[in-house]
Write an enzyme that holds these catalytic residues in place. Sequence first.
Site, PDB file in Angstrom:
ATOM      1  N   ASP A  38       1.030  -1.352  -0.177  1.00 32.02           N
ATOM      2  CA  ASP A  38      -0.088  -0.218   0.266  1.00 32.02           C
ATOM      3  C   ASP A  38       0.376   0.928   0.290  1.00 32.02           C
ATOM      4  OD1 ASP A  38      -2.945   0.839   0.236  1.00 32.02           O
ATOM      5  OD2 ASP A  38      -1.851   1.916   1.642  1.00 32.02           O
ATOM      6  N   HIS A  76      -7.261  -5.932  -1.109  1.00 33.27           N
ATOM      7  CA  HIS A  76      -6.029  -4.825  -1.236  1.00 33.27           C
ATOM      8  C   HIS A  76      -5.064  -5.930  -0.048  1.00 33.27           C
ATOM      9  CE1 HIS A  76      -4.443  -1.085  -0.591  1.00 33.27           C
ATOM     10  NE2 HIS A  76      -4.298  -1.532   0.632  1.00 33.27           N
TER      11      HIS A  76
END
Length: 329
Positions: free
Chosen positions: A107, A306
């Site tokens: 991320d 994610h």
Amino acid sequence: MHQPAPSADLRHRTIEAPAGRLHLVEQGSGPLVLLVHGFPESWYSWRRQLPALAAAGYRAVALDVRGYGRSSKPAGTDAYRMFDLVADNVALVRALGEERAVVVGHDWGSGIAAASALLHPEVFRAVGLLSVPYSPPGGARPSEVFARMGGDEEFYVSYFQEPGRAEAEMEPDLRGWLAGFYAAMSADTMPAPGEPDPHFVARAGGRLRDRFPGGRLPGWLTEHDLDVYAGEFERTGMTGALNRYRAMERDWEDLARYAGAPIEQPSLFLGGALDASTTWMADAIDAFPATLPGLVSSHILDGCGHWIQQERPEEVNRLLTAWLAALPD
């Protein structure tokens, strides 16, 4: 079946760095692998990788990025510029008595890892990027890009820009907010296609949490895991974490001289097929032959969201250790 999380073998340390203080957790011995988390997480997001890397013969170190956990939280958004976060990583390598390291990020940590490799190739000999692909500096201003993405709604990065605004949504119920945010981007709990997208906010008084799924935690997140994350943010608040987003315009200016620059070192990319970061940035992945000429390994994991190293720890650990083993000394 998930591997057991590390416990007794973990070593917690605090070092001096440009941030003031950096908290890190390490396990194992051997070549240094620095693990950099994203938003809204902490060193704990690497709990499944630390023992696997240690078992494979590496000194695995996961830090709390400045603004998070037990690391310092400088005041003001300028203290969260990419240059400063890279300087923290360099200082960490030196404080551990090492000259070089492999850096792996997820991320926002992917962006920090990429910038570390770009700015300091003499320190970071290889770079692993999880969930967010490398996109070289340059192009339009971030604020302009994000404003266009919103259309009739507001993109979450734009929503995060005004100090105090997102905090007012998050901090009254941090545990509930984090649970919803994690669920919104996890493969087994994310909204179905056609449902309102949790990356956007209605412009008339909307909140991100209005679109979070409710009812259950993702399979990778236990109540204990959520307690750990929530406990850290209950102590620190969310401003340090959000200031990374608020420094993006300054990064655009700082990194202008690196516009279009490739990362030459051996690299790895792992993404989730159901992750918006993978689908929205498909052009960046397609450009890897030019932007990551040292790319050794690239994989999109089917059915994964994610939070890739937490959703699919065994697969990520296998791909990560295989890539590390193939790196030149």
